[in-house]
Design a protein around this motif. Structure first.
Motif, short mmCIF file in Angstrom:
data_model
loop_
_atom_site.label_atom_id
_atom_site.label_comp_id
_atom_site.label_asym_id
_atom_site.label_seq_id
_atom_site.Cartn_x
_atom_site.Cartn_y
_atom_site.Cartn_z
N TRP A 228 62.69 40.05 37.17
CA TRP A 228 64.18 39.71 36.98
C TRP A 228 64.23 40.30 35.41
CZ3 TRP A 228 65.74 36.88 32.91
CH2 TRP A 228 67.38 36.67 32.68
N ARG A 229 65.56 40.86 35.25
CA ARG A 229 65.98 41.39 33.88
C ARG A 229 67.58 41.09 33.81
NH1 ARG A 229 65.18 48.00 33.56
NH2 ARG A 229 63.08 47.09 33.24
N ALA A 230 67.86 40.86 32.53
CA ALA A 230 69.11 40.67 32.02
C ALA A 230 69.36 41.41 30.79
CB ALA A 230 69.71 39.33 32.34
N GLY A 231 70.10 42.49 30.59
CA GLY A 231 70.15 43.24 29.52
C GLY A 231 68.89 43.62 28.88
N SER A 232 68.32 43.18 27.72
CA SER A 232 67.05 43.71 27.14
C SER A 232 66.01 42.90 27.43
CB SER A 232 67.37 43.92 25.75
OG SER A 232 67.40 42.50 24.95
N MET A 233 66.40 41.76 28.10
CA MET A 233 65.32 40.68 28.45
C MET A 233 64.68 40.89 29.86
SD MET A 233 65.45 38.91 25.70
CE MET A 233 64.51 37.41 26.02
N PHE A 234 63.49 40.57 29.96
CA PHE A 234 62.91 40.64 31.29
C PHE A 234 61.75 39.55 31.55
CE2 PHE A 234 59.97 43.42 28.88
CZ PHE A 234 58.68 42.87 29.11
N VAL A 235 61.55 39.08 32.93
CA VAL A 235 60.32 38.14 33.10
C VAL A 235 59.89 38.66 34.43
CG1 VAL A 235 59.88 35.96 33.72
CG2 VAL A 235 61.58 36.41 31.95
N SER A 236 58.64 38.71 34.58
CA SER A 236 58.08 38.95 35.91
C SER A 236 56.96 38.18 36.06
CB SER A 236 57.57 40.44 35.74
OG SER A 236 56.23 40.42 34.93
N ALA A 237 56.51 37.93 37.64
CA ALA A 237 55.42 37.09 37.92
C ALA A 237 54.66 37.88 39.09
CB ALA A 237 56.33 35.65 38.36
N THR A 238 53.49 37.73 39.13
CA THR A 238 52.54 38.31 40.03
C THR A 238 51.62 36.89 40.44
OG1 THR A 238 52.87 40.25 38.85
CG2 THR A 238 50.80 40.11 40.52
N ALA A 239 51.41 37.12 41.65
CA ALA A 239 50.34 36.10 42.31
C ALA A 239 49.54 36.82 43.49
CB ALA A 239 50.87 35.04 42.77
N GLY A 240 48.43 36.65 43.72
CA GLY A 240 47.36 37.17 44.85
C GLY A 240 46.03 36.67 44.70
N GLY A 241 45.48 37.30 45.92
CA GLY A 241 44.32 36.61 46.31
C GLY A 241 43.27 37.89 46.90
N SER A 242 41.94 37.77 46.64
CA SER A 242 41.10 38.65 47.09
C SER A 242 39.96 38.01 47.94
CB SER A 242 40.51 39.12 45.63
OG SER A 242 41.41 39.74 44.85
N ILE A 243 39.62 38.79 48.70
CA ILE A 243 38.24 38.50 49.42
C ILE A 243 37.09 39.55 48.97
CG2 ILE A 243 37.12 38.54 51.73
CD1 ILE A 243 39.79 37.89 52.98
N ASP A 244 35.98 38.99 48.69
CA ASP A 244 34.83 39.69 48.02
C ASP A 244 33.63 39.70 48.99
OD1 ASP A 244 36.57 40.42 45.65
OD2 ASP A 244 35.99 38.39 44.97
N HIS A 245 33.18 40.76 49.01
CA HIS A 245 31.77 40.91 49.88
C HIS A 245 30.53 41.60 49.02
CE1 HIS A 245 28.87 40.71 52.99
NE2 HIS A 245 28.70 42.00 52.99
N TYR A 246 29.81 40.91 48.75
CA TYR A 246 28.57 41.30 47.66
C TYR A 246 27.52 41.53 48.52
CZ TYR A 246 31.20 38.75 44.33
OH TYR A 246 32.40 38.45 43.35
N ASP A 247 27.29 42.81 48.68
CA ASP A 247 25.92 43.29 49.54
C ASP A 247 25.10 44.29 48.85
OD1 ASP A 247 27.57 45.41 49.57
OD2 ASP A 247 28.11 45.65 51.54
N ASP A 248 24.00 44.56 49.51
CA ASP A 248 23.01 45.38 49.00
C ASP A 248 22.61 44.57 47.52
OD1 ASP A 248 22.92 47.25 50.72
OD2 ASP A 248 24.48 48.46 50.07
#
Length: 609
Positions: free
Chosen positions: A417-437
Motif C-alpha cells: 500500500w502507498r499514499a503519496g511518498s509513504m509505503f507499507v508492504s507485507a510478505t508471508a510464505g512457507g517452504s517445504i525443504d528436502h535434505y537429501d544426499d
C-alpha cells in the motif's frame, strides 16, 4: 499433524528404551584416560610381569606390532605395573585377562579393585575404557567344541557371564562418578584367523560357534549397558560397536588401506613382508594398522556430540533461504516507480552462495545454489498492489565432514500500500525443504555415512518507508521487521561407524532492519542501490541435539549462535524495458559476524493482456 504424531512416538520410544536426558556440551573433551581390559588394550602390563608376549617380534610387550588403540586416543597412559599414579592417565589392562576376579593375569574385576584399592577415584571429566570378554569365550571354546550337543549352551553360559561382569564394572565405575565410559563389544570372532575353517584345532563348525558366542555376548552386553545407563544418569556410557565394522573390513580391506583381512601376519615363526597391509598380527590380535582403525572408530563414538553438531548448518540453510525469499517477494513493492493498474507475470532465475566461518566445534561451511521463481503480480490501483509467487531452489552445502543437498519448494504472498511518498508492504510464505544426499565422512575414513530428512519453514516480513525526490535521484529511508521459523526433522544416519541420531530442530528468530535506498535513471532504464543493517532482536532456536542410534550413549546438546548476528546488507540492480516487458538484474549481499551471503537474480516482468 503427522509430524507431531511421529515425533511424539519417537520421543516416547527414546525415553522408554534409554531413559536418557540431554547433557549440555560445549565440546567433547576429556581430562584423562583410565583403561581396564585385555590384550587389545594392554600397553605392556603382562610383559612386565611374565615377559610375554615375546618382544620382538611383538612390539615392546604389546600384543601387536605397534601401539594398541588405547594409546592412540590422545593420552599418555602410564602402566599399572610401572607404578603409574592413579591421579593421571593409567592403564590396568592385561593380556589374557578374563572379565572376572582371576588372579593372574588379573581379571578385569580385579583390575578395578587394584585401581580403587590404590586410591583411584573417578571424576566427571574422566574417560574410562572398558573392553574384554574374548578370553572367557576362548577358554570355554575347547570344551564346548568337544561336545556338539552342549556346545551352544556352554558358550552361552560363558558369554552371558562375561557380559554380566562388564556391566558390573561399568556400573561400578559410573556409580563412582566417571563422566564417560567407552565400552567395546566383541568383533566378529568367526572371521578371525583363529577360527578359520582351515584351522584343524577348531573344526569345520568352529567359525559358526565362535560367532554364536560373540553375538550372545554382544546382545547380553547391550542389554546390560542400557540398564546401567538408566540407573546411572550422571554417566555417559558409549557402546563402541566393533562387531558392525567387522564385515565391511573383511569384505573390502583395500578401502581401509589393507590387502589382507583374513590371515595372520605372524604365524608364530615368521613375520609377513608388509605387516601394515594386514589386519591381523597373529590369530586374534590386530596389527598396528588394525589398532589405528579401532582408534579412529573410537574417536567417531567419543566425539559424536562435536561431530554431529555440523548438522546445525541444515536448519540454518533453510532459515536463510526463507529470509531470502521474503526479501525477494517484497523487493518490487518498495521501488519508486508508479504502480499502473494491471497484471504481470514475473520470471526469476536465482543464484546464491554463502560462506560461514568456523564456530567452535562447527566447521566452516559453504553453500552454492540456484533456483527459479514464477510470480503473478496484480496492481489494483496506484495505492494497492498484491501478488503471489512459487519458487524452486536447490543448494549444495558442505560443513567440514558433513555435506548435503537441499531442495526447497516455496510459496509466498505479498501486498503493498502507498499514499503519496509513504509505503507499507507485507510478505508471508512457507517452504517445504528436502535434505537429501546427506553424507558424513566418519573418523574411520573411508567409511561415509548417509541420510536424508525433511523440513519446512514459515515467515513474514513487514516493511515501511518513504520516498524523497532529490533532483534526479530519489532516496528512501526504510525499516523492516522479519520473522522466520524453520524446522528440520530428526533422522538417523546409516553406516558402519557410529550411527548418529539427530533430533528435530527448530530455528526461529525475529530481526529488525534499517536501510537507505537510492534510485535514478531514465529513457527506459533505471538503477538502484541500497545499504543497511540487520540484527536479531528475538531468538528461541533449539540447541543441536545428537545421540547414537541403538546405543546407551546420552543425547548431547550444543547451543549454536546465529552465524550472521548483526550484519550489513547491500543491494544493487539495473532495470531496462525490453519489448513489452522489463528485465532487471539484481544483487543482494549480507555481511555478518561469521558469515557472508550473496544472491543474484535475473527477472523478466511481462504484462498480461
Amino acid at each position: 499433524m503427522s509430524r507431531f504424531l511421529r515425533n511424539a512416538a519417537a520421543a516416547a520410544l527414546t525415553v522408554a528404551a534409554v531413559g536418557a536426558f540431554a547433557f549440555t556440551a560445549s565440546a567433547q573433551s576429556y581430562g584423562r584416560l583410565v583403561v581396564f581390559g585385555d590384550s587389545l588394550s594392554d600397553n605392556g602390563n603382562l610383559y612386565a610381569l611374565i615377559g610375554q608376549p615375546t618382544s620382538p617380534p611383538y612390539y615392546q610387550g604389546r600384543f601387536s606390532n605397534g601401539p594398541v588403540f588405547t594409546e592412540l586416543l590422545g593420552f599418555d597412559a602410564g602402566r599399572f605395573t610401572a607404578g603409574a599414579p592413579v591421579t593421571g592417565s593409567v592403564n590396568y589392562a592385561f593380556g589374557g585377562a578374563r572379565t572376572d576376579n582371576a588372579a593372574l593375569p588379573p581379571g578385569m574385576r580385579n583390575q578395578l579393585l587394584a585401581y580403587t584399592g590404590g586410591g583411584g577415584t573417578f571424576g566427571a571429566n574422566d574417560l574410562v575404557s572398558v573392553l574384554g570378554g574374548a578370553n572367557n569365550i576362548f577358554q570355554a571354546f575347547p570344551a564346548a567344541a568337544a561336545n556338539p550337543l552342549t556346545a551352544q549352551s556352554t558358550m552361552q553360559a560363558a558369554a552371558t557371564a562375561a557380559a554380566a561382569d562388564i556391566s558390573f564394572i561399568v556400573n561400578s565405575v559410573a556409580g563412582a562418578g566417571a563422566g564417560t565410559i567407552l565400552v567395546g563389544n566383541l568383533p566378529r570372532l568367526g572371521v578371525t584367523p583363529q577360527f578359520s575353517p582351515t584351522n584343524p584345532l577348531v573344526g569345520p563348525n568352529g567359525s559358526a560357534l565362535a560367532d554364536f558366542a560373540g553375538t550372545t555376548f554382544n546382545s547380553a552386553l547391550a542389554t546390560g549397558l542400557f540398564a546401567v545407563a538408566a540407573n546411572q544418569p550422571d554417566a555417559n556410557i558409549i557402546l563402541m560397536d566393533l562387531y558392525k565394522i567387522s564385515d565391511p573390513l573383511a569384505a573390502n580391506p583395500a578401502a581401509f588401506g589393507l590387502t589382507n583381512a583374513r590371515d595372520a601376519c605372524f604365524n608364530g615363526v615368521t613375520v609377513c613382508a608388509s605387516p601394515d597391509t594386514y589386519l591381523y598380527w597373529d590369530s586374534v590380535h590386530p596389527t598396528a594398522a588394525g589398532h589405528r582403525l579401532i582408534a579412529a572408530l573410537a574417536d567417531d563414538y567419543l566425539r559424536y556430540g562435536d561431530r554431529g553438531a555440523q548438522s546445525a548448518v541444515q536448519a540454518e540453510t533453510g532459515f536463510r533461504q526463507r529470509e531470502d525469499l521474503l526479501d525477494l517477494a517484497g523487493e518490487g513493492l518498495s521501488a519508486r516507480g508508479t504502480w499502473e493498474p494491471g497484471s504481470h507475470l514475473t520470471f526469476d532465475a536465482l543464484y546464491d552462495s554463502v560462506e560461514t566461518d568456523a564456530r567452535g566445534v562447527i566447521a566452516a561451511a559453504d553453500a552454492t545454489g540456484w533456483g527459479g521463481r514464477l510470480g503473478l503480480d496484480h496492481v489494483m490501483s496506484e495505492t494497492l498492489r498484491f501478488g503471489l509467487a512459487g519458487t524452486f531452489r536447490t543448494a549444495e552445502v558442505g560443513a567440514g565432514p558433513m555435506a548435503f543437498d537441499v531442495e526447497t519448494y516455496a510459496f509466498d504472498l505479498y501486498a503493498g500500500w502507498r499514499a503519496g511518498s509513504m509505503f507499507v508492504s507485507a510478505t508471508a510464505g512457507g517452504s517445504i525443504d528436502h535434505y537429501d544426499d546427506i553424507t558424513r565422512v566418519t573418523a574411520l575414513a573411508p567409511v561415509v555415512h548417509s541420510g536424508e530428512t525433511d523440513g519446512g519453514g514459515l515467515g513474514a516480513r513487514v516493511q515501511a518507508g518513504a520516498w524523497f525526490d532529490m533532483g534526479g535521484v530519489a532516496l528512501s529511508p526504510r525499516v523492516a521487521v522479519t520473522f522466520v521459523s524453520t524446522d528440520v526433522n530428526g533422522y538417523v544416519e546409516q553406516g558402519a561407524a557410529a550411527q548418529y541420531q539427530y533430533e528435530d530442530r527448530t530455528v526461529q528468530g525475529a530481526a529488525a532492519e534499517v536501510a537507505l535506498r537510492a534510485e535514478g535513471g531514465g529513457d527506459g532504464m533505471s538503477f538502484w542501490v541500497e545499504g543497511g543493517y540487520r540484527d536479531s532482536f528475538a531468538e528461541s532456536s533449539d540447541a543441536v541435539r545428537v545421540g547414537i542410534a541403538g546405543n546407551p550413549a546420552r543425547i548431547l546438546e550444543h547451543e549454536v549462535e546465529d552465524p550472521f548476528g548483526g550484519s550489513l546488507i547491500a543491494s544493487a540492480g539495473l532495470e531496462a524495458e525490453v519489448g513489452p516487458g522489463t528485465v532487471s538484474l539484481g544483487y543482494r549481499g549480507r555481511f555478518g559476524d561469521a558469515a557472508d551471503s550473496h544472491m543474484g537474480a535475473v527477472t523478466f516482468r511481462l504484462p498480461l493482456p
